[in-house]
Write an enzyme that holds these catalytic residues in place. Sequence first.
Site, PDB file in Angstrom:
ATOM      1  N   ARG A  68       0.819  -1.210   0.000  1.00 19.45           N
ATOM      2  CA  ARG A  68       0.000   0.000   0.000  1.00 19.45           C
ATOM      3  C   ARG A  68       0.860   1.269   0.000  1.00 19.45           C
ATOM      4  O   ARG A  68       0.396   2.334   0.390  1.00 19.45           O
ATOM      5  CB  ARG A  68      -0.952  -0.014   1.198  1.00 19.45           C
ATOM      6  CG  ARG A  68      -2.071  -1.042   1.060  1.00 19.45           C
ATOM      7  CD  ARG A  68      -3.127  -0.858   2.119  1.00 19.45           C
ATOM      8  NE  ARG A  68      -2.695  -1.373   3.401  1.00 19.45           N
ATOM      9  CZ  ARG A  68      -2.920  -2.608   3.833  1.00 19.45           C
ATOM     10  NH1 ARG A  68      -3.551  -3.461   3.066  1.00 19.45           N
ATOM     11  NH2 ARG A  68      -2.501  -3.005   5.014  1.00 19.45           N
TER      12      ARG A  68
ATOM     13  N   ASP B  23      -0.461  -8.687  15.176  1.00 24.98           N
ATOM     14  CA  ASP B  23       0.400  -8.218  16.260  1.00 24.98           C
ATOM     15  C   ASP B  23      -0.292  -8.340  17.610  1.00 24.98           C
ATOM     16  O   ASP B  23       0.227  -8.948  18.555  1.00 24.98           O
ATOM     17  CB  ASP B  23       0.814  -6.765  15.994  1.00 24.98           C
ATOM     18  CG  ASP B  23       1.853  -6.267  16.991  1.00 24.98           C
ATOM     19  OD1 ASP B  23       2.570  -7.112  17.583  1.00 24.98           O
ATOM     20  OD2 ASP B  23       1.965  -5.055  17.183  1.00 24.98           O
TER      21      ASP B  23
ATOM     22  N   ARG C  61       2.505   4.090   8.929  1.00 25.28           N
ATOM     23  CA  ARG C  61       3.940   4.098   8.704  1.00 25.28           C
ATOM     24  C   ARG C  61       4.318   5.131   7.660  1.00 25.28           C
ATOM     25  O   ARG C  61       3.623   5.246   6.640  1.00 25.28           O
ATOM     26  CB  ARG C  61       4.372   2.696   8.238  1.00 25.28           C
ATOM     27  CG  ARG C  61       4.263   1.669   9.369  1.00 25.28           C
ATOM     28  CD  ARG C  61       4.606   0.274   8.952  1.00 25.28           C
ATOM     29  NE  ARG C  61       3.526  -0.372   8.223  1.00 25.28           N
ATOM     30  CZ  ARG C  61       3.478  -1.687   7.975  1.00 25.28           C
ATOM     31  NH1 ARG C  61       4.443  -2.475   8.411  1.00 25.28           N
ATOM     32  NH2 ARG C  61       2.482  -2.205   7.300  1.00 25.28           N
TER      33      ARG C  61
END
Length: 758
Positions: free
Chosen positions: A357, A535, A732
């Site tokens: 992405r 996670d 991110r």
Amino acid sequence: MRRLARMGQGRMAGWLAPQAGPAELGLLAQWGAFIALVDDGFDRHGQSPEQVRALLDQLLDVLGGADGTQHPVPAVRALTDLWERTKVSARPGWSRRFLTLYRDFAEATCTETRLRACGEQLGLDDYLALRRRTITVLPVLAVVERTLPVASELDGLRDTTADIIAWTNDLRSAPQELDEGTENLVGVLARHHRCSRSEAAARVRVMLAERMDDFDRAAHGYRAMPIRHVRDGSLAWQRETHRNPAVSGMTADDHERGVRALAQHLAVAVDATGMVDDRCGSRVLESTLLLALLREQGVEPGEQDRLTRFLKERRPGASPVDALLIDACLDPAGMADRALDVAAGLPMAASGGTAGRGRLKAVMLRTVLHVLCGSPLDHRDAPTPTGPEGVTTFTNVHLLSTRIIHAHACGRSHAVTDAERDRLVSLMSSGRDRVLWEASATTHLLGLHAVRTFRPDAQVLDDGLLRLCLAVNADDGVPFLDSQDLWLTAVAGLAFTGEDALAPFVPRMADLVASWQAPDGGWPFATGMQQTDVDTTTRCMEFLHAADPIRHREALEKATRYLTEIADPGGGFPTWVRGDAPDLDMTAGAILALAPQSVRHERLLTGAVEFVLNAQRSDGTFERSWTVSESSAILRALDALHAIPAATTGQAARIAAATARSVARLVETQNADGGWGQLPGDPSDVLSTAQAVPVLARHGDPLSVHRAVTYLLDRQDPDGGFTSVPDQVGPRPLPFDYPVLADIHTLSALRRLPSELR
């Protein structure tokens, strides 16, 4: 008015009575506002005992039937209005019971005010008895239960609830009240036990755990459920509200250093339910998006001013990305033609773990700049239409929002279907358990900006702005997330399991985590969310297995199926959904989570270990996908590589070589002060150092470990905790901060050391 708004009394009402209708919720919210008005009038304005007595007598007169509609005191007029609307729906005889409870509260409050005025201090037992009466929990419970049959046998349960809420409130407000010289349970305990504030706060936490157990042993049957809702709802609201800051700043004695002081500090980071719910630090991205939306809507001028000040204060020393966003927001006319050129020169390379992405993130940045300053958009950048299948909830909203904003900006409204617009509105209208949609201010704001282009009068827009203003931090900035509570609780709980002072909290923490497992077997990073992730799931699995694998067998089995079904055929694990690119951190976490079942999943784990080994670079480092710290990625990878027996002698040799490379990297990059920075040459910080220590303690030389521990202990705060720069990122590569992580990772590091090094 702003203080009242930020208390979130409407949220409180929903927590206290989750099944109530709008009229009842409105009434409960107004009772909360009335109680806050009276309480703050006493606490914040320093009223004398005579003034307090006079007001409370006037309020009691209203409850006794006096007409206060024309009274000059606002609180009296408010109660007159509330009282008539409350008692009309109550059972017969309820009004007398309420009057008795409120008279008891009034007498206790007058006593408290008199003691404060003359400086008299109570002993522990007397304080606890008085505090139960001044907290107003019993009157609120009476309002909640006013239509239900009398249940006098539950009075003990109600008293327990009052204690839990009062002590939790004292714990949260302790730093401010103790500094003001106001009597508080933490101060009373410090005096009673002749100990530091930090130790006293830890003792309060132990008392709370015992009182929660008392409640659970006594709460049985349907009639106890409204009382349980009030207990748990009040605690949830205290986590959300800005009425009291998160507890911090209580100093430890000089001799309380190292693990002992840190354990005392961390004890109060866990609330009475077992939840760790730190407040996320403010960021520029979300603050600019909220300011732009408020300006476009022409609402909340005070919030606009405060957000503007926040951004101006952040501008000096801002990162290149933050500087661009601030300039675009505060000087839209001057940046409209320059923003894209500046953006093109930013170091915004996406990591390989962004699941393909990277282009969407670049397009999203240009979309944000358009929203902030009107910089042009190219319709060819708009993402192609996609359905909700196979993408995260966040990506679903990001794709829809980006498509809609592009279509609006480029005069191509036909490029987006009505079904897509309706889907976005429907998404933004869901997920109301959290203040922010899916706990994310970024996603919430992008969605609202898009909705505004085609439905500026939508209810979801007004509701969203209210929620976003509730989420604004004390520094007047907007956080990235409004919660990461499940992830934080699992990470903290795993660190607590081996520490005597903290281990008693683990069972309740584990039960709470298990209770929030999603239907698909995974866990979201925050309560009230839909989207699960690898996670959080692997962290929860590690924690539950360490806490009690027998008790949590069913949850662990469901989570195992979740992991095995999401795994990549090559052995890697993605972050969010099956089919996304595998991620190093997720794969390492999956190995750790499945390690107790290594024989059962030998083939899958062998492939996962190979994935981690192949991901190591020649210098011993690993990709920093969800972190900016080299040592964080190294720690996770090496822990995984050593979690299960090697499949072959050849793999064992590769693991040994990979370990040696990583250890050499850490030894070579250790700074002169004994710490590590996020990257070689960066100044040392607590988080990077705390995540390097376990690697070297297990695989490296003692001298490096000793220097690192010295660095950490030299930076322990007076309250026993630790402070660091953030190392988590999202979206991110933008960092975000949960301060409690520095404490948790430091505890994990120090626990792995020999006792003489602690």
